[in-house]
Design a protein around this motif. Structure first.
Motif, short mmCIF file in Angstrom:
data_model
loop_
_atom_site.label_atom_id
_atom_site.label_comp_id
_atom_site.label_asym_id
_atom_site.label_seq_id
_atom_site.Cartn_x
_atom_site.Cartn_y
_atom_site.Cartn_z
N LYS A 44 28.16 7.60 -4.97
CA LYS A 44 27.26 8.31 -5.78
C LYS A 44 27.24 9.87 -6.12
O LYS A 44 27.20 10.51 -6.94
N ALA A 45 27.78 10.51 -4.83
CA ALA A 45 28.17 11.88 -4.65
C ALA A 45 29.24 12.13 -5.69
O ALA A 45 29.30 13.28 -6.35
N HIS A 48 28.17 12.08 -9.18
CA HIS A 48 27.34 13.30 -9.51
C HIS A 48 27.61 14.64 -9.11
O HIS A 48 27.12 15.73 -8.67
N THR A 51 26.77 18.25 -10.01
CA THR A 51 25.48 18.83 -10.07
C THR A 51 25.36 19.62 -8.75
O THR A 51 24.20 20.16 -8.34
N TRP A 61 23.93 18.34 0.89
CA TRP A 61 23.72 17.41 -0.59
C TRP A 61 23.90 16.20 -0.19
O TRP A 61 23.33 15.16 -0.66
N ILE A 65 21.99 12.60 -0.01
CA ILE A 65 22.31 11.49 -0.61
C ILE A 65 22.40 10.17 0.31
O ILE A 65 21.82 9.01 0.27
N ASP B 363 19.56 5.73 -10.60
CA ASP B 363 20.69 7.05 -10.30
C ASP B 363 20.38 8.01 -11.39
O ASP B 363 20.70 9.09 -11.00
N TYR B 366 17.69 10.00 -10.11
CA TYR B 366 17.65 10.88 -8.90
C TYR B 366 18.28 12.23 -9.07
O TYR B 366 18.29 13.31 -8.58
N PHE B 367 19.40 12.22 -10.06
CA PHE B 367 20.32 13.18 -10.29
C PHE B 367 19.80 14.18 -11.29
O PHE B 367 20.45 15.43 -11.83
N THR B 368 18.89 13.71 -12.19
CA THR B 368 18.42 14.51 -13.22
C THR B 368 17.11 15.04 -13.22
O THR B 368 16.80 16.10 -13.19
N PRO B 371 15.69 16.31 -8.65
CA PRO B 371 15.95 17.50 -8.05
C PRO B 371 14.72 18.64 -8.28
O PRO B 371 14.59 19.18 -7.29
#
Lengths: 161, 500
Positions: A44-45, A48, A51, A61, A65, B363, B366-368, B371
């Motif tokens: 996942k990291a 993404h 970001t 960060w 996660i 997913d 969670y990232f859009t 945060p």
């Protein structure tokens, strides 16, 4: 940063993996699930990694996660059976003579407290811990303080007993 | 009563299988990204489903699916207590006269305001007890790395400066780093003259002696005359550096084993090879090549060789017979052990479309979306107890029909049951018998290829290893079961594996 280069990503993950294992273990209590959570968190990291605002914040960060992944696993596990028992570790403890007691004591305090204390002892700043745990810095400090007090009390009681 | 409480005392030592999981996952995700435009398509099409399993891709990515599918359980693990001492002792007796040549150093993630770099040497070597500053007269280059024809950073903070570890290099000790409080050794990499990686030891795989000395092993003594480069990556953490927080110093040291060299270490960094595949994935006629396959779809073998064994494989006659121990082999509980729950594999449960779609949406959220929500609510009473998963669940349910929600719930419940069944099976007699049977099968297969191995139960544990002999040539062309199995092979001496 726009994106993290693979080399940097790998280096950051390697540098944080030992702490990551500890963070996951304090939630999941067994190494199988820690591996699952870590694997999931890395994937996942990586997907993404663009970001992350700056490299200095990568560790926090990533641990956030990972912690989330650990809780996902925990939730799934609890869908079928609830347990408060402490599973046997699959690997040796650093100091078997005292760590079983300490571990049992640790598991009696809230996860947020034990992970806050753990991260502090691993050298993480208050800001980083706050970032990992989604709380203000002041809350981190109070949690660490409460964790220490609670652990001392539990261990003293055990010693007296 | 205890004077201090260290949480880490209550956490088990990070197991080798965890490290292998990290390396294998890193290797997979990075290769997947690099491989081709096709990889991009795959990444877009096949979002990973965060379910707690090691395998997170759909059937559209068979390769990566296989790689991740191989569960993170290392089967044969051997305790390495005392091995550091063995390695050190071995090094002391087998030392070869060597000389230092040139190298470079780089420092990344410098603390912003707390320290400055200067062209000075505080990182030094001890040669026969005398400090040597081999790399004076260097100049820092531009970012991304501070590279120089020399080693050494000076950090103004006296506390930190005084704690920088000394790197010791002498005839009696091929390479060692004495660590000080606050420092930890992250990785040691050895390159050959062509600057190709021939050994890579990271994390707890680095032998430790007396709590403060890390030794690369006697690898350097097994090398033929020439120029080699050793990279030691150490890091330091202190609360003084709350912004950068960590200093990572990468010290590249030229070590001309038996042939003094003044050649600088090349500036060019090699492509990272996260899992060393020094021999099995290359032509036997070109043993110097250690580059991993360029494309993720090319065959590759996941083999970790101990450093000492790697050295022997490079130098020994192909027909030489070595005592070896395979201390870890990974397996897939579905494909190798045949685990099924109600006739279906865990992968089939996980890839149920309703469940996959839910986690794909998670997913993305969670990232859009998340945060910003987290940022806005930080500090709000009670926010620290929020569960992102529950937040998303509410978010998702608001946007889907009752039928879609029911389909998801049914798929999630079935998958949860399957996972818990697997969890129970792992600890059952049937599960353990399946592991042993798989390992025996693997032992038989290798023996059919000319190896002479036997399955050995590690004393007082549930683990096994494969001990025996093999020729150098057999090891160079190690017949891995298929491209997704992972092996950890080491030398075997005096009734115990030499794990480095």
């Amino acid at each position: 940063m726009a994106t993290i280069h693979d080399d940097v990503f790998v280096s950051e993950i390697r540098s944080v993996k030992r702490t990551a294992f500890g963070v996951a273990f304090l939630i999941l209590k067994n190494t199988y699930d820690c591996e699952d959570a870590m694997s999931a968190a890395i994937v996942k990291a990586y997907e993404h990694r663009g970001t992350v605002k700056q490299r200095a914040s990568f560790r926090a960060w990533f641990l956030r996660i990972l912690r989330n992944e650990a809780y996902t696993i925990l939730r799934e596990r609890r869908k079928v059976f609830e347990t408060d028992e402490i599973p046997e570790a699959l690997t040796p403890f650093p100091d078997p003579a005292q760590s079983l007691d300490l571990r049992a004591a640790l598991m009696r305090i809230p996860e947020e407290q034990r992970n806050a204390l753990y991260l502090q002892q691993e050298g993480y700043s208050m800001e980083e811990i706050a970032d990992v745990l989604h709380v203000p810095v002041g809350t981190v400090k109070s949690r660490i303080s409460r964790a220490k007090q609670a652990l001392r009390k539990i261990l003293e009681e055990d010693d007296n007993a | 009563m205890r004077k201090s409480i260290r949480v880490s005392d209550a956490i088990p030592k990070m197991p080798v299988s965890f490290e292998q999981t990290v390396e294998r996952t890193l290797n997979s995700v990075c290769k997947e990204q690099k491989s081709s435009a096709r990889a991009k398509e795959r990444t877009a099409e096949n979002r990973w489903v965060p379910t707690g399993e090691s395998v997170r891709t759909s059937k559209k990515t068979p390769k990566i699916r296989q790689i991740f599918a191989y569960c993170t359980v290392a089967v044969l693990l051997v305790a390495i207590v005392g091995i550091g001492a063995f390695v050190l002792r071995n090094a002391l007796y087998n030392g070869r006269q060597t000389e230092l040549s040139h190298g470079m150093t780089e420092q990344t993630e410098l603390p912003k305001d707390d320290a400055t770099l200067q062209n000075d040497v505080s990182y030094y070597f001890l040669v026969d007890g005398e400090p040597v500053y081999p790399f004076e007269g260097f100049a820092w280059e531009s970012k991304p790395g501070l590279e120089a024809d020399g080693a050494g950073v000076r950090i103004e903070d006296e506390k930190v400066r005084s704690q920088i570890p000394a790197t010791e290099y002498s005839a009696g000790m091929p390479f060692a780093v004495l660590t000080a409080d606050g420092w930890k050794m992250d990785e040691i990499i050895v390159f050959d003259a062509a600057y190709e990686r021939i050994a890579d030891v990271a994390g707890s795989g680095i032998p430790k002696e007396e709590g403060s000395v890390y030794v690369v092993t006697d690898l350097l003594n097994t090398l033929s005359p020439g120029t080699y480069y050793v990279s030691a990556i150490v890091s330091y953490r202190t609360e003084n550096y709350s912004r950068g927080n960590e200093i990572a110093i990468c010290l590249h040291v030229g070590t001309g084993a038996g042939e003094p060299s003044t050649t600088d270490a090349p500036i060019l960094q090699p492509e990272p090879s996260l899992l060393p595949t020094p021999f099995a994935s290359q032509s036997p006629s070109d043993p110097s090549s250690t580059q991993p396959p360029k494309d993720a779809d090319e065959p590759q073998t996941y083999v970790t060789w101990s450093a000492a064994l790697t050295g022997l494989l490079r130098t020994e006659d192909p027909d030489a017979v070595l005592n070896i121990s395979i201390i870890a082999i990974t397996y897939n509980e579905e494909d190798d052990l045949g685990f099924l729950y109600q006739g279906k594999s865990l992968t089939e449960y996980r890839e149920e479309p309703a469940l996959a779609a839910y986690w794909e949406a998670y997913d993305l959220w969670y990232f859009t979306v998340y945060p910003a929500v987290d940022e806005q609510n930080r500090g709000t009473p009670g926010w620290e107890k929020h569960d992102p998963g529950a937040l998303f669940d509410a978010y998702w349910r608001e946007r889907h029909t009752d039928a879609e929600i029911r389909a998801y719930e049914q798929a999630a419940e079935a998958y949860g049951e399957a996972k818990n069944a697997l969890r129970s099976w792992r600890d059952s007699t049937a599960g353990k018998d399946a592991v042993r049977a798989f390992l025996q099968q693997e032992c038989d297969r290798l023996n059919a290829c000319g190896f002479r191995l036997q399955l050995v139960r590690v004393e007082d544990t549930q683990s096994y290893r494969l001990d025996g002999t093999a020729t150098v040539e057999q090891l160079r062309a190690f017949p891995a079961r298929d491209v997704t199995h992972f092996y950890w092979i080491t030398l075997y001496n005096d009734d115990s594996p030499i794990d480095e």
